[in-house]
Design an enzyme around this catalytic site. Structure first.
Site: not given
Length: 338
Positions: A272, A11, A124-126, A149, A153
């Site tokens: 989740r 993407f 990622t901000d995660e 995930y 990262k």
């Protein structure tokens, strides 16, 4: 500049390849992609005929293949390649460890061995974890990933910074908030809800739907990545956010409104495990050092995204049916992989 882009059929990667070729006519790009379920060569339809572009089918987990490719000589590597869906990481974390950590190390080793002048890690901000109702993530915010995930990262980011400190690699990192826009695989919230709304299917909403995300249009993110590649400093991290905080429920409601559906399609499902409550990014550093700021307001970007999916329903259909996997072979033949 000769640029190696990994995960360029995904993407964000495919949107970046399009932007770079459009705005940097002197650049050439080699796109390394394993074509896993989310890597769709059809995302670069048209671009794949550009003489400045080449596709190399392979995985960043294949150390020998990566080394052989990087040995060709590149001025920069931009690593988009990653397993990125949180839900999938809950049921198969090992693949996330292999791709996101070991794959990144393979690229770093090759960059070190062949003296690649620039390495940009897309993150990622995660990795920062979850925020309280107030405040923002800054580049100095301690990392506190809460799912497999984001943990992989965060580990990859730390390896990048370790290679900068230990080996002097010219590397840096961008961390973006939730992206949306054209060519996003329809397992993510916005394309899933849009395609379901078109088909009159339920829009699943986790828990109470009040998890807050900062939405960044993929075109804005790719401009930020380009700015970091050209202007960012070695060993630095740059946050890229949209300044568009929205609860997931309100995003679903906006999609229903834009598609002419009513809220009876909302389907609340069990939340989740480890679901972060809020993400929000401070982008002052990127604005100050890169001259970057997001330009696309969420309402306009969402409407444009919905229109794109409406006009490209066949693309979504091919994704869901798996037909897209044969696109490259049908159009360019198996030998075109390198």
């Amino acid at each position: 500049m000769k640029l190696l882009v990994t995960g360029g059929c995904g993407f964000i990667g495919s949107n970046f390849v399009r932007l770079a070729l459009k705005t940097r006519p002197a650049w050439t790009i080699v796109n390394l992609d394993a074509l896993t379920y989310a890597g769709n060569p059809e995302n670069l339809k048209g671009v794949d005929r550009d003489p400045r572009y080449r596709f190399a089918k392979g995985s960043i987990c294949d150390e020998a293949f990566v080394d052989g490719l990087v040995k060709e000589g590149f001025q920069a590597i931009v690593n988009f390649a990653a397993e990125s869906h949180v839900d999938r990481s809950l049921y198969g974390p090992s693949e996330f460890v292999r791709t996101n950590i070991q794959g990144t190390v393979n690229l770093l080793e090759a960059a070190k061995r062949h003296a690649v002048p620039r390495f940009l890690q897309i993150s990622t901000d995660e990795v920062y974890g979850s925020l309280p109702p107030e405040g923002f993530f800054h580049e100095t915010t301690p990392l506190h990933p809460n799912n497999p995930y984001s943990a992989t990262k965060a580990a990859a980011d730390q390896m990048v910074l370790a290679y900068v400190h230990t080996f002097g690699i010219e590397a840096l990192i961008t961390r973006s908030s939730n992206n949306y826009g054209p060519y996003q695989y329809p397992e993510k919230l916005i394309p899933l809800h849009v395609s379901n709304a078109f088909e009159g299917k339920p829009l699943p909403v986790y828990g109470d739907g009040m998890q807050i995300r900062d939405w960044l249009h993929v075109e804005d993110n790719c401009r930020g990545v380009l700015a970091a590649l050209e202007k960012g400093k070695k060993g630095e991290v740059y946050n890229l956010g949209g300044g568009n905080e929205r609860p997931n429920l309100s995003v679903a409601q906006a999609i229903l409104k834009h598609t002419g559906r009513d809220e009876s399609l909302l389907q609340y499902v069990k939340d989740r495990p480890g679901h972060d409550r809020r993400y929000a990014i401070d982008c002052t550093k990127a604005n100050r050092e890169l001259g970057w700021t997001p330009e696309i307001v969420f309402e306009k970007g969402l409407a444009g995204t919905i229109d794109w999916y409406r006009e490209n329903r066949e693309w979504v259909s091919r994704i869901k049916s798996g037909e897209y996997r044969s696109y490259y072979e049908k159009n360019y033949g198996a030998a075109a992989g390198r």
